[in-house]
Design an enzyme around this catalytic site. Structure first.
Site, PDB file in Angstrom:
ATOM      1  CE  LYS A  18      -4.220  -1.754   2.205  1.00 22.13           C
ATOM      2  NZ  LYS A  18      -5.177  -1.560   3.303  1.00 22.13           N
ATOM      3  CE  LYS A  78     -15.901  -4.172  -0.728  1.00 25.55           C
ATOM      4  NZ  LYS A  78     -17.026  -4.539   0.149  1.00 25.55           N
ATOM      5  CG  ASP A  79      -8.821  -2.367   3.069  1.00 30.02           C
ATOM      6  OD1 ASP A  79      -9.620  -3.255   2.728  1.00 30.02           O
ATOM      7  OD2 ASP A  79      -7.897  -2.542   3.874  1.00 30.02           O
ATOM      8  NE  ARG A  80      -8.335   7.792   5.142  1.00 27.94           N
ATOM      9  CZ  ARG A  80      -7.985   8.681   6.068  1.00 27.94           C
ATOM     10  NH1 ARG A  80      -7.893   8.307   7.332  1.00 27.94           N
ATOM     11  NH2 ARG A  80      -7.712   9.924   5.740  1.00 27.94           N
TER      12      ARG A  80
END
Length: 352
Positions: A18, A78-80
């Site tokens: 990420k 959901k992921d940021r």
């Protein structure tokens, strides 16, 4: 928090995870199409978001439509720090018109909209598709050896994001079960979910240490592609063959209050080996179990192993691109942790 057991041993390779939102792409798969109804009260919106969490975007949609946040629904969080695509539904009075093309929020783009008579409910999506870029991967030969193994399955742990920053939700859950009042309903629900997810992880961890992937007498088996279960009272070649083919899967409990009798798996009066083992792991957490039951949390089962579907990979120089699909509720980080030790771009470990 103690480190959970690895199925293939702790990986020696490392990778940056990420570094950019585009390194983690998630596409929500409903498994069905929203039923159009021009007069429907529910406005379904398929939105791509970058660098924002689901609840933040839900509040922005509520503000735009001039409704309370509770009128905005979504299936899953959901992921940021990612690029994600997912569905929302906004409930409005039947004759209310909204020009969604005027909705503007940096990092959010409405890709599709459908007006429907039905509300989108939590947990209704079927799966999530992932496209993940791991940067600056070390030990590529070791990684290549693991990729084929991981395609066969990994422990179905709940990922660290379920437990809050540095696992703090577990400490809060402990305090709640010890008598501390939590007035905020949403926070209470979050802590209950974190607690039983943590208990599930402990059972899987202990199970792998004690038996590996071997089934034991009395295992509750889930039929592939369904939520139907049966008890494997005896373990024979047929059971092992079905497990190898993926027709059935061993499950572990998500503790809570037992369901109504008609929904339970019928067990004999004498506890099986599987029941005795699960009870022994949970014995130190009786206060947690009592707290989950008092809160009305229902007991469920979850598969012990997670198999990524359509698992593919390709190298881009020293970077590795992964593509796969997971059933709803499964964590991509549980797949990645068996492959490499993940680090943030700053160099700090992302997952211990």
């Amino acid at each position: 928090m103690t480190e959970l057991k690895y199925l293939y041993g702790k990986p020696l390779a490392e990778a940056v995870f990420k570094a950019e939102p585009e390194d983690f792409i998630v596409n929500e798969i409903l498994g069905f199409e929203p039923e159009p109804n021009a007069a429907g009260q529910h406005h379904w919106l398929y939105i791509q978001k970058t660098g924002m969490n689901t609840e933040f975007l839900a509040r922005k949609l509520a503000d735009f439509a001039n409704v309370q946040p509770r009128e905005v629904s979504f299936s899953g969080l959901k992921d940021r720090h990612a690029v994600t695509q997912q569905w929302f539904s906004v409930e409005l009075p039947a004759k209310t018109e909204v020009n969604w093309s005027h909705f503007e929020e940096p990092g959010a783009l409405i890709l599709k909209q459908v007006r429907s008579g039905r509300k989108l409910r939590r947990g209704t999506h079927q799966a999530n598709e992932f496209s993940i870029l791991l940067r600056s991967v070390t030990e590529p030969d070791l990684v290549n050896q693991r990729l084929s193994l991981i395609a066969q399955g990994v422990p179905n742990y709940f990922g660290p994001q379920r437990f809050g920053h540095e696992g703090r939700n577990i400490d809060k859950a402990k305090a709640m079960f010890a008598g501390r009042r939590v007035k905020d309903r949403n926070l209470r629900s979050l802590l209950l979910s974190a607690a039983r997810s943590w208990l599930f992880n402990q059972i899987v961890d202990a199970r792998l240490a004690a038996f590996g992937l071997e089934p034991v007498a009395g295992d509750a088996m889930q039929l592939q592609g369904s939520h139907s279960f049966f008890l494997a009272d005896t373990i024979d070649d047929t059971v092992r063959a079905r497990l190898a083919e993926g027709d059935i899967a061993i499950t572990a409990p998500l503790p809570g209050r037992k369901k109504k009798a008609r929904d339970e798996i019928e067990r004999s009066e004498k506890a099986s080996e599987a029941e005795r083992f699960e009870a022994s792991v949970l014995e130190p957490y009786q206060a947690w179990l009592d707290g989950l039951i008092r809160a009305g949390v229902e007991q469920h089962r979850r598969t012990l192993m997670l198999r990524p579907v359509d698992f593919e990979w390709n190298w881009e120089g020293e970077h590795l691109r992964l593509h796969f699909r997971l059933e709803a509720g499964a964590f991509a980080t549980s797949v990645l942790r068996e492959l490499v030790q993940l680090k943030e771009s700053s160099g700090a470990h992302f997952i211990e």
